[in-house]
Design a protein around this motif. Structure first.
Motif, PDB file in Angstrom:
ATOM      1  N   LEU A  71     -11.752 -14.090  34.440  1.00 36.96           N
ATOM      2  CA  LEU A  71     -11.604 -13.040  35.456  1.00 36.96           C
ATOM      3  C   LEU A  71     -11.195 -11.707  34.838  1.00 36.96           C
ATOM      4  CD1 LEU A  71      -9.842 -15.037  38.332  1.00 36.96           C
ATOM      5  CD2 LEU A  71     -12.291 -14.878  37.782  1.00 36.96           C
ATOM      6  N   GLY A  72     -11.711 -11.432  33.637  1.00 33.31           N
ATOM      7  CA  GLY A  72     -11.414 -10.160  32.985  1.00 33.31           C
ATOM      8  C   GLY A  72     -10.184 -10.167  32.105  1.00 33.31           C
ATOM      9  N   VAL A  73      -9.456 -11.288  32.086  1.00 42.47           N
ATOM     10  CA  VAL A  73      -8.294 -11.438  31.208  1.00 42.47           C
ATOM     11  C   VAL A  73      -8.697 -12.314  30.032  1.00 42.47           C
ATOM     12  CG1 VAL A  73      -5.987 -12.444  30.979  1.00 42.47           C
ATOM     13  CG2 VAL A  73      -6.573 -11.109  33.009  1.00 42.47           C
ATOM     14  N   THR A  74      -8.473 -11.833  28.826  1.00 49.93           N
ATOM     15  CA  THR A  74      -8.885 -12.560  27.623  1.00 49.93           C
ATOM     16  C   THR A  74      -7.748 -13.445  27.124  1.00 49.93           C
ATOM     17  OG1 THR A  74      -8.282 -10.629  26.285  1.00 49.93           O
ATOM     18  CG2 THR A  74     -10.596 -10.866  26.927  1.00 49.93           C
ATOM     19  N   VAL A  75      -7.890 -14.738  27.329  1.00 52.68           N
ATOM     20  CA  VAL A  75      -6.841 -15.703  27.014  1.00 52.68           C
ATOM     21  C   VAL A  75      -7.126 -16.370  25.675  1.00 52.68           C
ATOM     22  CG1 VAL A  75      -5.664 -17.805  27.787  1.00 52.68           C
ATOM     23  CG2 VAL A  75      -6.457 -16.115  29.470  1.00 52.68           C
TER      24      VAL A  75
ATOM     25  N   ARG B  72     -12.364 -24.191  30.495  1.00 54.41           N
ATOM     26  CA  ARG B  72     -13.371 -25.247  30.318  1.00 54.41           C
ATOM     27  C   ARG B  72     -14.562 -25.018  31.250  1.00 54.41           C
ATOM     28  NH1 ARG B  72      -8.948 -30.203  30.007  1.00 54.41           N
ATOM     29  NH2 ARG B  72      -8.235 -29.755  27.881  1.00 54.41           N
ATOM     30  N   GLN B  73     -14.295 -24.554  32.465  1.00 55.91           N
ATOM     31  CA  GLN B  73     -15.392 -24.256  33.391  1.00 55.91           C
ATOM     32  C   GLN B  73     -16.288 -23.154  32.846  1.00 55.91           C
ATOM     33  OE1 GLN B  73     -16.122 -25.941  36.343  1.00 55.91           O
ATOM     34  NE2 GLN B  73     -14.552 -27.301  35.506  1.00 55.91           N
ATOM     35  N   LEU B  74     -15.689 -22.270  32.061  1.00 58.65           N
ATOM     36  CA  LEU B  74     -16.432 -21.140  31.516  1.00 58.65           C
ATOM     37  C   LEU B  74     -16.964 -21.403  30.114  1.00 58.65           C
ATOM     38  CD1 LEU B  74     -14.008 -18.402  32.865  1.00 58.65           C
ATOM     39  CD2 LEU B  74     -16.272 -18.987  33.770  1.00 58.65           C
ATOM     40  N   GLY B  75     -16.907 -22.672  29.691  1.00 61.85           N
ATOM     41  CA  GLY B  75     -17.547 -23.065  28.445  1.00 61.85           C
ATOM     42  C   GLY B  75     -16.698 -22.985  27.198  1.00 61.85           C
TER      43      GLY B  75
ATOM     44  N   LEU C  34      -9.169 -20.590  41.660  1.00 62.15           N
ATOM     45  CA  LEU C  34     -10.213 -21.550  41.309  1.00 62.15           C
ATOM     46  C   LEU C  34     -11.571 -21.100  41.844  1.00 62.15           C
ATOM     47  CD1 LEU C  34      -8.332 -24.919  41.987  1.00 62.15           C
ATOM     48  CD2 LEU C  34      -8.515 -23.652  39.856  1.00 62.15           C
ATOM     49  N   PHE C  35     -11.589 -20.601  43.073  1.00 64.21           N
ATOM     50  CA  PHE C  35     -12.842 -20.135  43.666  1.00 64.21           C
ATOM     51  C   PHE C  35     -13.432 -18.982  42.858  1.00 64.21           C
ATOM     52  CE2 PHE C  35     -15.143 -17.208  46.437  1.00 64.21           C
ATOM     53  CZ  PHE C  35     -16.130 -18.056  46.946  1.00 64.21           C
ATOM     54  N   LYS C  36     -12.575 -18.032  42.453  1.00 67.58           N
ATOM     55  CA  LYS C  36     -13.067 -16.888  41.684  1.00 67.58           C
ATOM     56  C   LYS C  36     -13.612 -17.324  40.322  1.00 67.58           C
ATOM     57  CE  LYS C  36     -10.860 -12.716  43.455  1.00 67.58           C
ATOM     58  NZ  LYS C  36     -12.101 -11.917  43.385  1.00 67.58           N
ATOM     59  N   VAL C  37     -12.968 -18.320  39.710  1.00 62.01           N
ATOM     60  CA  VAL C  37     -13.462 -18.821  38.423  1.00 62.01           C
ATOM     61  C   VAL C  37     -14.834 -19.463  38.593  1.00 62.01           C
ATOM     62  CG1 VAL C  37     -13.074 -20.562  36.629  1.00 62.01           C
ATOM     63  CG2 VAL C  37     -11.173 -19.124  37.404  1.00 62.01           C
ATOM     64  N   LEU C  38     -14.990 -20.252  39.634  1.00 62.73           N
ATOM     65  CA  LEU C  38     -16.291 -20.878  39.885  1.00 62.73           C
ATOM     66  C   LEU C  38     -17.361 -19.823  40.165  1.00 62.73           C
ATOM     67  CD1 LEU C  38     -15.183 -23.947  42.040  1.00 62.73           C
ATOM     68  CD2 LEU C  38     -15.932 -23.953  39.646  1.00 62.73           C
ATOM     69  N   TRP C  39     -16.962 -18.767  40.854  1.00 58.18           N
ATOM     70  CA  TRP C  39     -17.901 -17.670  41.121  1.00 58.18           C
ATOM     71  C   TRP C  39     -18.277 -16.960  39.822  1.00 58.18           C
ATOM     72  CZ3 TRP C  39     -21.282 -16.385  44.481  1.00 58.18           C
ATOM     73  CH2 TRP C  39     -21.762 -15.060  44.582  1.00 58.18           C
ATOM     74  N   GLN C  40     -17.301 -16.785  38.926  1.00 58.76           N
ATOM     75  CA  GLN C  40     -17.598 -16.181  37.635  1.00 58.76           C
ATOM     76  C   GLN C  40     -18.573 -17.054  36.842  1.00 58.76           C
ATOM     77  OE1 GLN C  40     -14.168 -15.272  35.134  1.00 58.76           O
ATOM     78  NE2 GLN C  40     -15.431 -15.113  33.296  1.00 58.76           N
ATOM     79  N   ARG C  41     -18.367 -18.380  36.868  1.00 51.44           N
ATOM     80  CA  ARG C  41     -19.272 -19.289  36.173  1.00 51.44           C
ATOM     81  C   ARG C  41     -20.680 -19.202  36.751  1.00 51.44           C
ATOM     82  NH1 ARG C  41     -18.600 -25.789  36.293  1.00 51.44           N
ATOM     83  NH2 ARG C  41     -19.374 -25.407  38.411  1.00 51.44           N
ATOM     84  N   LEU C  42     -20.764 -19.141  38.083  1.00 52.82           N
ATOM     85  CA  LEU C  42     -22.073 -19.072  38.748  1.00 52.82           C
ATOM     86  C   LEU C  42     -22.804 -17.800  38.341  1.00 52.82           C
ATOM     87  CD1 LEU C  42     -24.029 -20.294  40.818  1.00 52.82           C
ATOM     88  CD2 LEU C  42     -22.808 -19.007  42.584  1.00 52.82           C
ATOM     89  N   LYS C  43     -22.091 -16.680  38.313  1.00 50.30           N
ATOM     90  CA  LYS C  43     -22.714 -15.396  37.973  1.00 50.30           C
ATOM     91  C   LYS C  43     -23.158 -15.345  36.530  1.00 50.30           C
ATOM     92  CE  LYS C  43     -19.471 -12.617  39.300  1.00 50.30           C
ATOM     93  NZ  LYS C  43     -18.785 -11.302  39.570  1.00 50.30           N
ATOM     94  N   SER C  44     -22.449 -16.064  35.676  1.00 49.75           N
ATOM     95  CA  SER C  44     -22.789 -16.017  34.239  1.00 49.75           C
ATOM     96  C   SER C  44     -23.864 -17.021  33.873  1.00 49.75           C
ATOM     97  CB  SER C  44     -21.546 -16.278  33.395  1.00 49.75           C
ATOM     98  OG  SER C  44     -21.037 -17.575  33.637  1.00 49.75           O
TER      99      SER C  44
END
Length: 238
Positions: free
Chosen positions: A6-10, A73-76, A228-238
């Motif tokens: 979500l724009g934060v680099t962890v 993990r959702q974002l790979g 969680l919803f925003k993360v899933l949305w980020q995954r979908l968009k990517s």
């Protein structure tokens, strides 16, 4: 390696890797700032660009919570384990004891940081401590800054609550080699707030234990499904 959540680099560092990087920074006398990023603060940064900039400008950004590990993990990207503020602090104590570090506790209600130091010093007598509570007034801040500078801590732990502690550390560079925002860790170290039993920690549901013990936290817990919803949305968009 870092993962964009979500724009934060962890950072993907494990607990031991994070502690080692902090040890190296102290040894090299190289100032660094550490943010322990949980879902709540990552979600809040979506609506606060200043907060997002403060987080992303930190030298180390840890995955504070299983929700952040899941998001990565959702974002790979695989993150081995969560690195929470309280667990990171406790992992540093043996190193600090062996290296004879100077540690400053700033935060908590009056008396809490002192009680935390009393508990920790019993097991780690090699650490030199100093404390100040977090309920200082604006006109008292200059005195605290002077006290920190005179103490010359290797590690400054700031428990002013998020995001105040993140902004405070960013606004006062040069006070220490390592500055870490630690939230309510002093209460846990002092024993005034009990951490979740190990069974809850192993199942990664400490949030549920806190909610059962402090039901007034329910509004804060509603951030998690939105995160969680925003993360899933980020995954979908990517």
């Amino acid at each position: 390696m870092r993962v964009n959540i979500l724009g934060v680099t962890v950072d993907t560092y494990s607990m031991s890797e994070t502690a080692e990087k902090i040890k190296l920074a102290v040894s090299a006398q190289r100032p660094i700032r550490v943010v322990t990023a949980n879902p709540e603060i990552i979600y809040a940064s979506q609506y606060n660009w200043a907060l997002k900039n403060v987080i992303n400008s930190a030298d180390i950004i840890t995955a504070d919570g299983i929700g952040v590990v899941w998001a990565a993990r959702q974002l790979g990207t695989q993150i081995e384990e969560r690195v929470t503020g309280i667990d990171l602090v406790q992992s540093l104590f043996p190193i600090a004891n062996a290296e004879k570090w100077r540690m400053y506790f700033l935060g908590g209600r009056p008396g809490i940081a002192e009680q935390a130091v009393k508990q920790v010093a019993e097991d780690y007598p090699g650490i030199v401590f100093h404390t100040s509570h977090g309920y200082f007034q604006p006109h008292e801040e200059s005195g605290i800054l002077k006290e920190i500078c005179e103490f010359r801590p290797d590690v400054l732990l700031v428990g002013l609550g998020a995001p105040r502690q993140e902004f405070w550390l960013a606004e006062h560079p040069g006070l220490t080699f390592v500055g870490i925002g630690v939230g309510g860790s002093f209460d846990a170290l002092a024993g005034t707030v009990r951490r979740a039993p190990k069974q809850f920690q192993d199942l990664h549901i400490e949030w549920l234990y806190r909610l059962l013990k402090e039901p007034w936290r329910w509004k804060r817990q509603t951030v998690l499904p939105r995160f969680l919803f925003k993360v899933l949305w980020q995954r979908l968009k990517s």
